[in-house]
Design a protein around this motif. Structure first.
Motif, PDB file in Angstrom:
ATOM      1  N   ILE A  86       0.834  -1.203   0.000  1.00  0.00           N
ATOM      2  CA  ILE A  86       0.000   0.000   0.000  1.00  0.00           C
ATOM      3  C   ILE A  86       0.871   1.256   0.000  1.00  0.00           C
ATOM      4  N   LEU A  87       1.875   1.265   0.853  1.00  0.00           N
ATOM      5  CA  LEU A  87       2.711   2.458   0.996  1.00  0.00           C
ATOM      6  C   LEU A  87       3.537   2.745  -0.252  1.00  0.00           C
ATOM      7  N   THR A  88       3.885   1.697  -0.993  1.00  0.00           N
ATOM      8  CA  THR A  88       4.723   1.883  -2.185  1.00  0.00           C
ATOM      9  C   THR A  88       3.931   1.762  -3.487  1.00  0.00           C
ATOM     10  N   CYS A  89       2.597   1.675  -3.373  1.00  0.00           N
ATOM     11  CA  CYS A  89       1.729   1.556  -4.561  1.00  0.00           C
ATOM     12  C   CYS A  89       2.164   0.391  -5.446  1.00  0.00           C
ATOM     13  N   ALA A  90       2.493  -0.736  -4.814  1.00  0.00           N
ATOM     14  CA  ALA A  90       3.021  -1.895  -5.545  1.00  0.00           C
ATOM     15  C   ALA A  90       1.931  -2.820  -6.069  1.00  0.00           C
ATOM     16  N   ARG A  91       0.670  -2.469  -5.848  1.00  0.00           N
ATOM     17  CA  ARG A  91      -0.463  -3.236  -6.366  1.00  0.00           C
ATOM     18  C   ARG A  91      -0.391  -4.723  -5.983  1.00  0.00           C
ATOM     19  N   GLY A  92      -0.021  -4.963  -4.739  1.00  0.00           N
ATOM     20  CA  GLY A  92      -0.066  -6.322  -4.215  1.00  0.00           C
ATOM     21  C   GLY A  92       1.105  -7.211  -4.576  1.00  0.00           C
TER      22      GLY A  92
END
Length: 310
Positions: free
Chosen positions: A78-84
């Motif tokens: 979530i914090l790095t916008c890594a999409r899971g």
């Protein structure tokens, strides 16, 4: 920076019920294992290293460690916008035998960030099990905000319907820890909640009593008696825990005992109800309504089992 202090698991510091006997140590060890798994995943450098770190934890406690790892991976995603990306790697790699627990752990991440499980929770996760994120959300709220959520029986603003019900299953699991696995304390605490929420809370109690343990067969029988009209919900939670233990291949004695007392069946049979119920659902549409129907089908299978023995 994300590393968590294992002292967070101390029941005295949390102002939870304290009782003599093995329950407190059993449950605090479960919580410390969660935190150890979180810390291992927060510092994840390779699959082999993470697997090795969690393998060092006592086998019956590894599920809690993978739940913590699920929280850490989801938090970083979530914090790095890594999409899971990290969560998928955990589910497909070292945590493949702990899928239920990892999905629960993702809900902790949302709660920690004061968010609610939403569209991101669908990325790379099972379309049905992803609803367990709301279970993890509820556990987090009960564990860390007990004055408001347990003592005050509060629900987050605007949270209703299926999401509230699944969240309350997680809150029920937290109550098992909050009351230090005391059957009388659990029953009295649940009685303080509105009647419409008690079934979901008892479901969570059945799940925690079976997976985490901490009590004797006699205390489990007392717990079942206290459940009263919510016996089917208690058994449904027990079946969920049995399925998670079966998948891991590690079924401790306390899970076998709980399945026998709370579900009236061996672990394999109780776990099998989750498979049979899922098969009855047909194609998975990924909706909360289907998840709730899954739970209802398990309750029906337990009812049929009990009636068949009479």
């Amino acid at each position: 920076m994300l590393r968590q202090d294992l002292a967070l698991a101390d029941f005295g510091a949390r102002r939870f019920r304290l009782r003599s006997g093995a329950a407190r140590e059993q449950l605090e060890t479960s919580a410390r294992s969660f935190l150890a798994g979180f810390n291992a995943a927060a510092e994840w450098r390779s699959e082999d290293r993470l697997a090795s770190d969690i393998a060092a934890i006592d086998a019956p406690m590894r599920g809690f460690a993978f739940e913590g790892a699920g929280m850490a991976c989801a938090l970083l995603d979530i914090l790095t916008c890594a999409r899971g990306r990290r969560t998928r790697a955990l589910l497909d790699g070292p945590g493949s035998d702990y899928r239920h627990l990892i999905h629960v752990g993702t809900g902790w991440a949302f709660a920690k960030l004061r968010l609610r499980p939403g569209p991101w929770a669908r990325t790379g996760t099972d379309p049905l099990l992803r609803w367990l994120a709301w279970d993890g959300f509820g556990f987090h709220q009960g564990f860390f905000h007990s004055d408001r959520v347990v003592g005050g029986t509060r629900v987050e603003p605007g949270l209703t319907g299926d999401r509230r019900a699944i969240r309350d299953q997680g809150l029920g699991r937290a109550l098992w820890f909050h009351e230090c696995a005391d059957p009388d304390g659990v029953a009295l605490r649940i009685a303080e909640f509105p009647a419409g929420r008690r079934g979901d809370l008892w479901s969570g109690i059945g799940l925690a009593a079976t997976y985490a343990g901490g009590v004797s067969a006699d205390e489990l029988a007392l717990l079942a008696g206290h459940a009263g009209t919510y016996r089917a919900e208690l058994a449904q939670g027990c079946a969920f825990a049995s399925a998670a233990r079966r998948l891991s291949g590690i079924v401790p004695r306390h899970t076998e005992t709980a399945a026998a007392v709370l579900a009236g069946a061996p672990v394999a049979v109780a776990a099998g109800w989750t498979d049979q119920a899922m098969a009855r659902l047909g194609p998975h549409d990924g909706t909360s309504g289907q998840y709730q129907r899954w739970r209802a089908e398990i309750r029906q299978l337990w009812t049929g089992h009990v009636q068949g023995e009479q």
